[in-house]
Design an enzyme around this catalytic site. Sequence first.
Site, PDB file in Angstrom:
ATOM      1  N   ASN A   1       0.802  -1.218   0.000  1.00 30.08           N
ATOM      2  CA  ASN A   1       0.000   0.000   0.000  1.00 30.08           C
ATOM      3  C   ASN A   1       0.842   1.277   0.000  1.00 30.08           C
ATOM      4  OD1 ASN A   1      -2.409   1.855   0.581  1.00 30.08           O
ATOM      5  ND2 ASN A   1      -3.354  -0.158   0.418  1.00 30.08           N
TER       6      ASN A   1
ATOM      7  N   HIS B   1      -2.074  -8.444  -3.126  1.00 26.72           N
ATOM      8  CA  HIS B   1      -3.217  -7.787  -3.774  1.00 26.72           C
ATOM      9  C   HIS B   1      -4.048  -8.859  -4.497  1.00 26.72           C
ATOM     10  CE1 HIS B   1      -5.518  -4.613  -5.655  1.00 26.72           C
ATOM     11  NE2 HIS B   1      -4.773  -3.694  -5.050  1.00 26.72           N
TER      12      HIS B   1
ATOM     13  N   ASP C   1     -12.688   0.479  -0.953  1.00 27.98           N
ATOM     14  CA  ASP C   1     -11.231   0.622  -0.943  1.00 27.98           C
ATOM     15  C   ASP C   1     -10.880   0.975   0.496  1.00 27.98           C
ATOM     16  OD1 ASP C   1      -8.593   0.754  -1.523  1.00 27.98           O
ATOM     17  OD2 ASP C   1      -8.726   2.393  -2.974  1.00 27.98           O
TER      18      ASP C   1
ATOM     19  N   GLU D   1      -7.054  -8.230   0.680  1.00 30.66           N
ATOM     20  CA  GLU D   1      -5.599  -8.092   0.702  1.00 30.66           C
ATOM     21  C   GLU D   1      -5.082  -8.173   2.141  1.00 30.66           C
ATOM     22  OE1 GLU D   1      -4.464  -4.487  -1.396  1.00 30.66           O
ATOM     23  OE2 GLU D   1      -6.440  -4.434  -2.356  1.00 30.66           O
TER      24      GLU D   1
END
Length: 325
Positions: A73, A177, A230, A283
């Site tokens: 990230n 991911h 998200d 993730e």
Amino acid sequence: MANFIEKITYLGTPAIKAGNEHLEMIVVPEWGSNVISLVDKTTNVQLLREPETAESFHDTPTLYGIPILFPPNRISDGTFSFRGRTYHFDINEKDKHNHLHGFLYHEKWNVVTTKQTDEGVIVETEIDLSELPHVQKQFPHHAVVRMTYTIKENTLFKHATVMNKGKEAFPWGIGYHTTFIFPAESSLFSLTADQQWELDERLLPTGKLMDVPYKEALHEGMDLRHKQLDDVFLSSYQKRGGENQAVIYHQHAHISIIYKADEQFKHWVVYNADGKQGYLCPEPYTWVTNAVNLDLPSSLTGLQVLEPGEETTAKSSITIELNHQ
């Protein structure tokens, strides 16, 4: 057990196909050691989003298969300090001025081992960051990462071993991911999380944790139609034990995908773009987004340090179960 391993070509690139009568995977070492394909052979269901061409993979390499994020990230402005040294990672998310998803998901990895045993099939790959000059400019450490993929019965085990072969300590985090095919009209999703991180407009944690407003549905299995995600979740394992897992329920195919992670994976990001693209990315992360810049305990953020000569292994697995109906 009908175990098998073979060398193949995948969209023009050398790859390894391995599996048994339950599961079949394809690993592409040159594409970041990505498990680009995982098929449940009982139902012949393709579980991961695959690219149609090599070009489409290289355009968005973190949205196919199981990309390895080291570190995972965002890092704000690509900058942080650790033990007196200031690091400057490349800004590859220009609109938000962040570094995003680390160094390894598009690099060529080396194949260390392929073998069949009574236990299952094993593929090991490795990458040495000291051999990558563009990485050394950003992260000047002799770090080695080894991935061990094992298929045993109906489970893919993913073990990531991070090694410090240098003379200085370094901070580290790893994540995946993982991009699953997710037909929202016939699938549900659950996650062992009660809290999520508040994010600012750059999708960086503010440091504040909030209760998940739909946590009961998230625990039981959510319909994600019309839901855009998200978000960064704190695993409920951290506070109350139990499982640390995400589950996808494919109701039409009558299978469940159970994605487990060990105690090092304290956080889960869940991403589905605009919710209309037919994929879902649960993730697992060992550290939270921008952990190196958060003034919070490492026991919460997941920021870990490897001293010279140390190594550690973070373990996760994907199991496919049939739902008899």
